[in-house]
Enzyme design. Structure first.
Site, PDB file in Angstrom:
ATOM      1  N   ILE B  87      44.468  30.728  52.915  1.00 56.78           N
ATOM      2  CA  ILE B  87      43.038  30.435  52.834  1.00 56.78           C
ATOM      3  C   ILE B  87      42.243  31.728  52.767  1.00 56.78           C
ATOM      4  O   ILE B  87      42.526  32.674  53.507  1.00 56.78           O
ATOM      5  CB  ILE B  87      42.592  29.623  54.067  1.00 56.78           C
ATOM      6  CG1 ILE B  87      43.395  28.334  54.176  1.00 56.78           C
ATOM      7  CG2 ILE B  87      41.099  29.315  53.991  1.00 56.78           C
ATOM      8  CD1 ILE B  87      43.359  27.709  55.536  1.00 56.78           C
ATOM      9  N   CYS B  88      41.264  31.756  51.882  1.00 58.31           N
ATOM     10  CA  CYS B  88      40.372  32.905  51.829  1.00 58.31           C
ATOM     11  C   CYS B  88      39.039  32.504  52.452  1.00 58.31           C
ATOM     12  O   CYS B  88      38.250  31.787  51.851  1.00 58.31           O
ATOM     13  CB  CYS B  88      40.163  33.336  50.384  1.00 58.31           C
ATOM     14  SG  CYS B  88      39.059  34.726  50.220  1.00 58.31           S
ATOM     15  N   LEU B  89      38.844  32.910  53.676  1.00 59.64           N
ATOM     16  CA  LEU B  89      37.607  32.552  54.378  1.00 59.64           C
ATOM     17  C   LEU B  89      37.273  33.711  55.309  1.00 59.64           C
ATOM     18  O   LEU B  89      38.135  34.187  56.053  1.00 59.64           O
ATOM     19  CB  LEU B  89      37.823  31.247  55.161  1.00 59.64           C
ATOM     20  CG  LEU B  89      36.632  30.703  55.922  1.00 59.64           C
ATOM     21  CD1 LEU B  89      35.503  30.362  54.967  1.00 59.64           C
ATOM     22  CD2 LEU B  89      37.013  29.456  56.717  1.00 59.64           C
TER      23      LEU B  89
END
Lengths: 421, 224
Positions: B87-89
């Protein structure tokens, strides 16, 4: 999973909100040595926010820039939390009892529980209502207690000072001066008591009865080591029954100093004021220090010098945190040097355990879960390297083929594999 | 008991007590530091109706370091790797704050599904698809939600990763976000179906891009 007290213990939302608002948002515990960040006004346990500030220089809640110099001990909140710690169990019991009563009778009764049960926390501030609260508590949860204890605690005889007076004492002790005797309700100055006062000349804490010899000696003689003023709230709860009984019996003589000091004597043995930290330690720039100097830093704090340089630095860093954090507490709640060292050791032991268990188990689990994928990727990579003229290798695959199969990277090969199946 | 364990305990019980958020946290094995979170897909999005599972690993210096999260359920989203679930967060990286909790982080993931950020992608191909044709992207995301996250069609609850691949036959054209007509066109030229899908997906042969990419280019790629 074990049971950890948290706001959800309370049956009603208002009490839950009260309990939650007295908890640090970092650790989720009731505030321990709360400090306020000047600038944004958010509040955290001193230890928590000091650990955070090592990594980031902003407020954990609002991200406003801050630094260690912006921390201010929030002594009022510390009092409130101290009082709540005392009252919490009783309020909880009461709230539960009322909950069951309400459940048994009709819904209309349930409405009354809310104003009733939200009363105690605010009540605990004033001694008089605290006493009436005490009466209620007795009725609720100490039903099996002997009659005598009930009488002594409610009827305002000279002895009940210990319990109902405790709340008020918490507040006074905090409110600045460490001169418990200056309070009208407190014990009058008795030259023979074990009361500890600040020396007017040097500021050291000295038993009242040895103040004169102390001053005469040019403030060199600390006198008989004074015992600690009061128990920390948690300790106090543990010793609750004991102190109550000792206060009952010790009070016989009528000398108000007697029972009080006896109760204190049961607490931690703080043999000398020099055992409680009073001065903040400055951060060191470890990178420019030689091994020897770091060892010396540890030695100055009587800390062990086992392990390697990394371990020393980690140890010293954490010691600074807990040392400076305990200085954010009221005098009576502070840890002694010995306790700080104990805490540090405990922390190191925990740290030492973890990498072995948590790290390995994760890796094993991960390898197990992705075993198939790893194998497939390895095979795929081998297949591609064996055939130099890549007949069927798409750029994506050939680009990845040399890499060892990493868990995240190979988006493309995996996906294309999925497509083909 | 150390502070980290106490805090994790509290967070798990907090989630158990909260019936309104529909977020659950469960233990995976014996360790309280390796958990599985799940939440429903946000309504009004292609993920609606799905049930998304997230692998949660709690680092040693939690809560001063961010939790490690990745999707167990396959998700078609620009900021989620379609293969690994990474996840890119920002809050899972440098914008983490120790006041964030497992629950609040899972809620953030839920809202990440509502608002994709194609300019900071985790999965570049999905992001390209999103920017080329949002409509086509949403169809694909919806299809993935049905296939992997158990929305609608009653495919059972979340089929994650490798398990999903072996389940009932799926339309691989739809999974790749392509159109049957296009795939069929090149298949007729004698190319292998899987290969065609792979190439078209890589070239982002979707929406307005279809007119931009010349057939010769595709055949070139297919012959490679």
């Amino acid at each position: 999973m074990m049971d950890v007290p948290d706001p959800s213990d309370f049956p009603t939302p208002d009490l839950r909100a009260l309990d939650a608002s007295l908890r640090c948002t970092i650790c989720g515990e009731l505030y321990d040595g709360p400090v306020m960040l000047t600038g944004c006004g958010h509040c955290f346990c001193s230890v928590c926010v000091r650990q955070h500030i090592q990594r980031e220089s902003d407020c954990p809640s609002c991200r406003m820039k801050t630094s260690e110099v912006a921390f201010r001990p929030n002594s009022v909140l510390e009092e409130v939390v101290g009082a709540w710690k005392e009252a919490r169990k009783h309020v909880l019991d009461m709230a539960r009892v009322e909950q069951t009563l309400a459940a048994r009778s009709h819904a209309s009764v349930a409405l009354q529980t809310i104003p009733e049960s939200s009363n105690p926390p605010s009540a605990s501030v004033t001694p008089s209502s605290a006493r009436s609260l005490k009466r209620k508590r007795r009725n609720v949860d100490y039903v099996s207690d002997s009659e005598s204890s009930e009488v002594v605690l409610v009827d305002g005889s000279p002895t009940p000072k210990k319990r109902p007076g405790k709340v008020s004492k918490v507040s006074r002790a905090n409110r600045g001066s460490e001169q418990p005797s200056s309070d009208p309700e407190e014990i009058p100055l008795d030259p023979n008591s074990n009361e500890i006062i600040d020396c007017p000349m040097c500021g050291k804490r000295v038993p009242l009865r040895s103040i004169n010899p102390h001053i005469d000696s040019g403030c060199k003689d600390v006198g008989r080591p004074p015992s600690k003023i009061s128990l920390s709230p948690t300790k106090a709860r543990n010793n609750n029954a004991k102190t109550q009984w000792s206060s009952l019996f010790g009070a016989g003589g009528g000398s108000s100093g007697g029972p009080d000091s006896k109760g204190k004597g049961k607490g931690k043995d703080r043999s000398s004021p020099s055992e409680i930290p009073t001065e903040r330690l400055a951060n060191a720039s470890y990178d420019v220090l030689k091994d020897k100097q770091i060892k010396q830093l540890l030695a100055e704090q009587n800390l062990p010098t086992t392990g390697d340089r990394k371990a020393w630095i980690r140890r010293h860093k954490h010691y600074l945190i807990i040392h400076n954090a305990t200085l954010d507490k009221a005098m009576k709640n502070r840890s002694t040097f010995a306790e700080l060292r104990q805490e540090l050791k405990h922390w190191e032991d925990e740290k030492a355990k973890k990498p072995a268990s948590a790290g390995v188990s994760d890796v094993v689990e991960y390898t197990k879960a992705n075993d198939g994928e790893f194998k497939r990727l390895v095979q795929e990579a081998r297949r591609n390297t064996k055939k130099p003229p890549p007949k069927d290798a798409s750029p994506g695959i050939s680009g990845q083929s040399e890499k060892t199969p990493s868990p995240v990277a190979p988006d493309i090969p995996v996906k294309s594999e999925d497509m083909e199946t | 008991m150390d502070a980290r364990l106490r805090r994790v305990n509290k967070e798990i019980s907090d989630c158990k007590n909260d019936k309104t958020s529909n977020i659950t946290i469960d233990l995976i094995g014996d360790s309280p530091f390796h958990l599985k979170g799940s939440f429903p897909g946000p309504s009004g999005t292609p993920y609606e109706g799905g049930h998304f599972e997230v692998d949660i690993a709690i680092p040693e210096s939690y809560p001063f370091q961010p939790v490690k999260m990745k999707f167990i359920t396959k998700v078609y989203h620009p900021n989620v790797s379609s293969a690994s679930g990474a996840i890119c967060l920002d809050i899972l990286k440098d914008a983490w704050s120790p006041v964030l909790t497992l629950k609040s982080t899972l809620i953030s993931l839920q809202s990440l599904l509502c608002s994709p950020e194609p300019n900071d992608p985790q999965d570049a191909e999905v992001a390209k698809h999103y920017t080329t044709s949002k409509k086509s992207f949403e169809d694909t995301a919806r299809y993935w939600t049905q296939v992997y996250a158990g929305a609608g069609k009653g495919k059972g609850s979340a089929a994650g990763g490798a398990v999903g691949a072996t389940e009932a036959p799926k339309n691989e054209v739809a999974i790749a976000g392509l159109e049957e007509v296009h795939v069929g066109k090149f298949e007729k030229l004698g190319f292998e179906r899987g290969k065609v899908i792979d190439v078209l997906r890589r070239l982002n042969y979707r929406g307005s891009n279809v007119t931009n990419i010349h057939d010769d280019r595709i055949v070139q790629e297919l012959l490679k």
